[in-house]
Design a protein around this motif. Structure first.
Motif, PDB file in Angstrom:
ATOM      1  N   ALA A 264      51.883  54.212  88.870  1.00  0.00           N
ATOM      2  CA  ALA A 264      50.462  53.914  88.694  1.00  0.00           C
ATOM      3  C   ALA A 264      49.872  55.023  87.849  1.00  0.00           C
ATOM      4  O   ALA A 264      50.432  56.120  87.764  1.00  0.00           O
ATOM      5  CB  ALA A 264      49.752  53.824  90.053  1.00  0.00           C
ATOM      6  N   PRO A 265      48.732  54.784  87.196  1.00  0.00           N
ATOM      7  CA  PRO A 265      48.136  55.816  86.332  1.00  0.00           C
ATOM      8  C   PRO A 265      47.809  57.085  87.111  1.00  0.00           C
ATOM      9  O   PRO A 265      47.281  57.031  88.228  1.00  0.00           O
ATOM     10  CB  PRO A 265      46.864  55.139  85.803  1.00  0.00           C
ATOM     11  CG  PRO A 265      47.115  53.681  85.947  1.00  0.00           C
ATOM     12  CD  PRO A 265      47.974  53.523  87.159  1.00  0.00           C
ATOM     13  N   VAL A 266      48.126  58.233  86.520  1.00  0.00           N
ATOM     14  CA  VAL A 266      47.796  59.525  87.111  1.00  0.00           C
ATOM     15  C   VAL A 266      46.297  59.776  86.969  1.00  0.00           C
ATOM     16  O   VAL A 266      45.700  59.493  85.925  1.00  0.00           O
ATOM     17  CB  VAL A 266      48.598  60.654  86.430  1.00  0.00           C
ATOM     18  CG1 VAL A 266      48.135  62.017  86.912  1.00  0.00           C
ATOM     19  CG2 VAL A 266      50.085  60.472  86.689  1.00  0.00           C
ATOM     20  N   ILE A 267      45.673  60.288  88.018  1.00  0.00           N
ATOM     21  CA  ILE A 267      44.243  60.599  87.975  1.00  0.00           C
ATOM     22  C   ILE A 267      44.029  61.856  87.138  1.00  0.00           C
ATOM     23  O   ILE A 267      44.663  62.881  87.372  1.00  0.00           O
ATOM     24  CB  ILE A 267      43.694  60.796  89.393  1.00  0.00           C
ATOM     25  CG1 ILE A 267      43.816  59.491  90.189  1.00  0.00           C
ATOM     26  CG2 ILE A 267      42.239  61.254  89.365  1.00  0.00           C
ATOM     27  CD1 ILE A 267      43.428  59.618  91.643  1.00  0.00           C
ATOM     28  N   LEU A 268      43.147  61.755  86.149  1.00  0.00           N
ATOM     29  CA  LEU A 268      42.827  62.883  85.288  1.00  0.00           C
ATOM     30  C   LEU A 268      41.534  63.551  85.738  1.00  0.00           C
ATOM     31  O   LEU A 268      40.711  62.942  86.429  1.00  0.00           O
ATOM     32  CB  LEU A 268      42.706  62.425  83.834  1.00  0.00           C
ATOM     33  CG  LEU A 268      43.962  61.798  83.220  1.00  0.00           C
ATOM     34  CD1 LEU A 268      43.687  61.369  81.784  1.00  0.00           C
ATOM     35  CD2 LEU A 268      45.142  62.766  83.281  1.00  0.00           C
ATOM     36  N   SER A 269      41.338  64.785  85.322  1.00  0.00           N
ATOM     37  CA  SER A 269      40.210  65.584  85.802  1.00  0.00           C
ATOM     38  C   SER A 269      38.885  65.239  85.152  1.00  0.00           C
ATOM     39  O   SER A 269      37.830  65.477  85.741  1.00  0.00           O
ATOM     40  CB  SER A 269      40.485  67.072  85.569  1.00  0.00           C
ATOM     41  OG  SER A 269      41.627  67.474  86.256  1.00  0.00           O
ATOM     42  N   GLY A 270      38.930  64.691  83.922  1.00  0.00           N
ATOM     43  CA  GLY A 270      37.682  64.562  83.179  1.00  0.00           C
ATOM     44  C   GLY A 270      37.231  63.160  82.880  1.00  0.00           C
ATOM     45  O   GLY A 270      36.340  62.968  82.028  1.00  0.00           O
ATOM     46  N   THR A 271      37.778  62.157  83.540  1.00  0.00           N
ATOM     47  CA  THR A 271      37.361  60.786  83.272  1.00  0.00           C
ATOM     48  C   THR A 271      35.885  60.613  83.608  1.00  0.00           C
ATOM     49  O   THR A 271      35.479  60.877  84.747  1.00  0.00           O
ATOM     50  CB  THR A 271      38.195  59.792  84.091  1.00  0.00           C
ATOM     51  OG1 THR A 271      39.587  59.994  83.803  1.00  0.00           O
ATOM     52  CG2 THR A 271      37.804  58.356  83.765  1.00  0.00           C
ATOM     53  N   PRO A 272      35.049  60.199  82.635  1.00  0.00           N
ATOM     54  CA  PRO A 272      33.609  60.070  82.893  1.00  0.00           C
ATOM     55  C   PRO A 272      33.315  59.179  84.099  1.00  0.00           C
ATOM     56  O   PRO A 272      33.911  58.105  84.258  1.00  0.00           O
ATOM     57  CB  PRO A 272      33.078  59.439  81.595  1.00  0.00           C
ATOM     58  CG  PRO A 272      34.058  59.879  80.546  1.00  0.00           C
ATOM     59  CD  PRO A 272      35.402  59.880  81.241  1.00  0.00           C
ATOM     60  N   GLY A 273      32.400  59.635  84.954  1.00  0.00           N
ATOM     61  CA  GLY A 273      31.995  58.867  86.122  1.00  0.00           C
ATOM     62  C   GLY A 273      32.953  58.915  87.287  1.00  0.00           C
ATOM     63  O   GLY A 273      32.699  58.291  88.321  1.00  0.00           O
ATOM     64  N   SER A 274      34.042  59.673  87.156  1.00  0.00           N
ATOM     65  CA  SER A 274      35.047  59.694  88.213  1.00  0.00           C
ATOM     66  C   SER A 274      34.741  60.748  89.259  1.00  0.00           C
ATOM     67  O   SER A 274      34.011  61.706  89.015  1.00  0.00           O
ATOM     68  CB  SER A 274      36.435  59.961  87.618  1.00  0.00           C
ATOM     69  OG  SER A 274      36.504  61.297  87.121  1.00  0.00           O
ATOM     70  N   PHE A 275      35.330  60.574  90.431  1.00  0.00           N
ATOM     71  CA  PHE A 275      35.215  61.565  91.495  1.00  0.00           C
ATOM     72  C   PHE A 275      35.799  62.897  91.035  1.00  0.00           C
ATOM     73  O   PHE A 275      35.232  63.963  91.306  1.00  0.00           O
ATOM     74  CB  PHE A 275      35.948  61.066  92.745  1.00  0.00           C
ATOM     75  CG  PHE A 275      36.031  62.071  93.851  1.00  0.00           C
ATOM     76  CD1 PHE A 275      34.954  62.314  94.678  1.00  0.00           C
ATOM     77  CD2 PHE A 275      37.203  62.791  94.059  1.00  0.00           C
ATOM     78  CE1 PHE A 275      35.027  63.251  95.700  1.00  0.00           C
ATOM     79  CE2 PHE A 275      37.285  63.729  95.083  1.00  0.00           C
ATOM     80  CZ  PHE A 275      36.194  63.948  95.898  1.00  0.00           C
ATOM     81  N   ALA A 276      36.925  62.848  90.333  1.00  0.00           N
ATOM     82  CA  ALA A 276      37.578  64.078  89.886  1.00  0.00           C
ATOM     83  C   ALA A 276      36.657  64.875  88.963  1.00  0.00           C
ATOM     84  O   ALA A 276      36.561  66.110  89.084  1.00  0.00           O
ATOM     85  CB  ALA A 276      38.879  63.738  89.163  1.00  0.00           C
ATOM     86  N   ARG A 277      35.982  64.217  88.041  1.00  0.00           N
ATOM     87  CA  ARG A 277      35.076  64.931  87.139  1.00  0.00           C
ATOM     88  C   ARG A 277      33.924  65.558  87.919  1.00  0.00           C
ATOM     89  O   ARG A 277      33.492  66.679  87.626  1.00  0.00           O
ATOM     90  CB  ARG A 277      34.543  63.997  86.064  1.00  0.00           C
ATOM     91  CG  ARG A 277      33.752  64.736  84.975  1.00  0.00           C
ATOM     92  CD  ARG A 277      33.239  63.780  83.916  1.00  0.00           C
ATOM     93  NE  ARG A 277      32.663  64.520  82.793  1.00  0.00           N
ATOM     94  CZ  ARG A 277      31.436  65.024  82.770  1.00  0.00           C
ATOM     95  NH1 ARG A 277      30.647  64.891  83.854  1.00  0.00           N
ATOM     96  NH2 ARG A 277      30.987  65.672  81.710  1.00  0.00           N
ATOM     97  N   ASP A 278      33.424  64.845  88.929  1.00  0.00           N
ATOM     98  CA  ASP A 278      32.340  65.384  89.753  1.00  0.00           C
ATOM     99  C   ASP A 278      32.769  66.660  90.480  1.00  0.00           C
ATOM    100  O   ASP A 278      31.960  67.571  90.683  1.00  0.00           O
ATOM    101  CB  ASP A 278      31.878  64.344  90.773  1.00  0.00           C
ATOM    102  CG  ASP A 278      31.061  63.229  90.132  1.00  0.00           C
ATOM    103  OD1 ASP A 278      30.653  63.384  88.968  1.00  0.00           O
ATOM    104  OD2 ASP A 278      30.839  62.203  90.801  1.00  0.00           O
ATOM    105  N   VAL A 279      34.041  66.719  90.881  1.00  0.00           N
ATOM    106  CA  VAL A 279      34.530  67.918  91.554  1.00  0.00           C
ATOM    107  C   VAL A 279      34.361  69.132  90.649  1.00  0.00           C
ATOM    108  O   VAL A 279      33.888  70.189  91.081  1.00  0.00           O
ATOM    109  CB  VAL A 279      36.013  67.750  91.965  1.00  0.00           C
ATOM    110  CG1 VAL A 279      36.623  69.095  92.357  1.00  0.00           C
ATOM    111  CG2 VAL A 279      36.116  66.767  93.132  1.00  0.00           C
ATOM    112  N   PHE A 280      34.726  69.000  89.390  1.00  0.00           N
ATOM    113  CA  PHE A 280      34.647  70.131  88.467  1.00  0.00           C
ATOM    114  C   PHE A 280      33.226  70.422  88.002  1.00  0.00           C
ATOM    115  O   PHE A 280      32.857  71.590  87.823  1.00  0.00           O
ATOM    116  CB  PHE A 280      35.561  69.888  87.257  1.00  0.00           C
ATOM    117  CG  PHE A 280      36.993  70.248  87.523  1.00  0.00           C
ATOM    118  CD1 PHE A 280      37.460  71.521  87.246  1.00  0.00           C
ATOM    119  CD2 PHE A 280      37.869  69.328  88.078  1.00  0.00           C
ATOM    120  CE1 PHE A 280      38.773  71.875  87.514  1.00  0.00           C
ATOM    121  CE2 PHE A 280      39.185  69.667  88.345  1.00  0.00           C
ATOM    122  CZ  PHE A 280      39.647  70.945  88.066  1.00  0.00           C
TER     123      PHE A 280
END
Length: 409
Positions: A4-20
């Motif tokens: 499955a696609p790996v979660i990236l840190s900077g995808t706009p609107g994503s939880f991961a981007r919000d973390v950073f």
């Protein structure tokens, strides 16, 4: 193994981007406020934050003891924007760099100082833990199924503010409805079948989450379900509140001294109320003493490994650590980060079978996880549809949880 696609840190609107972009700035300010770091440490921390939001990934200094290791782990990533890195890798690297910025590894006055210690200590000494210790006295004193279920539920939900040993013992409806996958019967059946074996627990957070984990450890040992429990902790401060050996010792001591602390703080209260409270916290003190003796005898062992701070999934576990889990009756993985590392920090369809992505682990495995990130597998399609239709961020808001089990043939 499926993909499955790996979660990236900077995808706009994503939880991961919000973390950073949202969580880390708040965390950095809390760290700067919690300890009186000097100008050089403060500047390094602030530079890291700015780099992680708008800059490119820089390697550790060549003087860092693990410089070469991180060069290998980050091959092809350095010099690229942080947002292009896998979320698991980038988040792990952020915490490694934060330790570097605070001087944790460098010879000097800040060497070995946990930047998150003030948060951990305040939580462990706080009134919420006082209430938890008292609530232990309300649980059945013998090793009944009701007590086991309450302790498992408390270990699962960790620091959710509206839960305690007392509430979970009452099997509140909100707890049941918020559990989106429940293999707890399989867990207890396997522990009964393999009674007297070795159980491993990979710990997550310190404080109010480690407390019920250790109470569950006590239950497994005192009931005979396990002859030995091995608790794995982080070798260094990690992800704000992840448990280290120092946190285990502090938590066991908090349990051991519960009755004494209660009596001292209730000195000005009516004697009858004081006796009731002391009697209740005596249950916690008894557990603390049993855990202490279990450590003395080797029935409870605490271990660690550098891989627990690696930016990699458990699928890439080195052979020496993998061998430690072989033959365990069960390995219980606590928390969100361990779940991400077990199944892969990837955008799986939530109906993907847990056994498909967890079968690589070297022993039977149970995930006790409150949902705090996008990764989720093993949820029935009807449950997923119901959760999606509610329009809430059910994967990340901490209101839902799973107990998922993968047994070995």
């Amino acid at each position: 193994m499926p993909s499955a696609p790996v979660i990236l840190s900077g995808t706009p609107g994503s939880f991961a981007r919000d973390v950073f972009h949202e969580r880390h700035p708040k965390l950095v300010q809390q760290v700067l406020d919690a300890l009186p770091y000097g100008p050089s440490e403060r500047a390094a921390i602030e530079e890291l934050l700015a780099e992680s939001i708008d800059g490119v990934l820089q390697p550790l200094s060549t003087s860092a003891h693990d410089h070469q290791q991180w060069l290998a782990w980050g091959e092809g990533l350095f010099g690229r924007p942080w947002g292009e890195a896998p979320f698991l890798w980038a988040e792990s690297y952020f915490y490694r760099r934060l330790l570097e910025a605070t001087g944790y590894f460098r010879p000097g006055p800040w060497q070995g100082i946990d930047p998150f210690a003030p948060f951990k200590e305040a939580e462990l000494a706080g009134p919420a833990v006082d209430a938890e210790l008292v609530a232990l006295g309300d649980l059945p004193s013998d090793f009944t199924d009701k007590r086991a279920a309450a302790l498992l539920s408390s270990a699962l939900w960790g620091n959710r503010a509206d839960l305690s040993f007392q509430i979970t013992a009452e099997a509140g409806g909100s707890i049941v409805s918020d559990l989106v996958a429940d293999d707890s019967e399989s867990l207890w059946a396997e522990l009964e079948r393999a009674q007297g074996g070795r159980v491993c627990i990979i710990a997550d957070n310190a404080g109010r989450e480690l407390l019920p984990d250790l109470v569950l450890v006590d239950h497994l040992l005192a009931s005979g379900l396990a002859a030995q429990v091995v608790v794995y902790v982080k070798p260094q401060p990690y992800y704000v509140s992840d448990a280290t050996m120092a946190d285990v010792l502090a938590t066991v001591q908090r349990l051991r001294t519960a009755a004494t602390a209660a009596a001292a703080t209730m000195a000005d209260v009516l004697a009858t109320v004081q006796r009731l409270r002391t009697a209740a916290t005596a249950a916690a003190a008894t557990i603390g003493e049993r855990l202490w003796r279990a450590m003395n005898s080797g029935a409870l062992v605490v271990r660690t490994h550098s891989f627990f701070c690696a930016p990699l999934p458990f699928h890439d576990m080195p052979a020496d650590l993998r061998s430690e889990f072989v033959g365990a009756a069960m390995t219980i993985l606590k928390g969100d980060l361990n779940y991400r590392r077990l199944v892969g920090d990837q955008l799986w369809p939530p109906t993907t079978a847990f056994t498909e992505v967890a079968s690589h682990f070297p022993s039977a495995v149970t995930a006790l996880r409150t949902l705090k990130s996008d990764v989720i597998v093993g949820v029935d399609a009807a449950v997923v549809a119901q959760l999606d239709s509610a329009g809430t961020p059910w994967r990340t808001n901490g209101r839902h949880a799973v107990i998922q089990v993968d047994l070995r043939p």
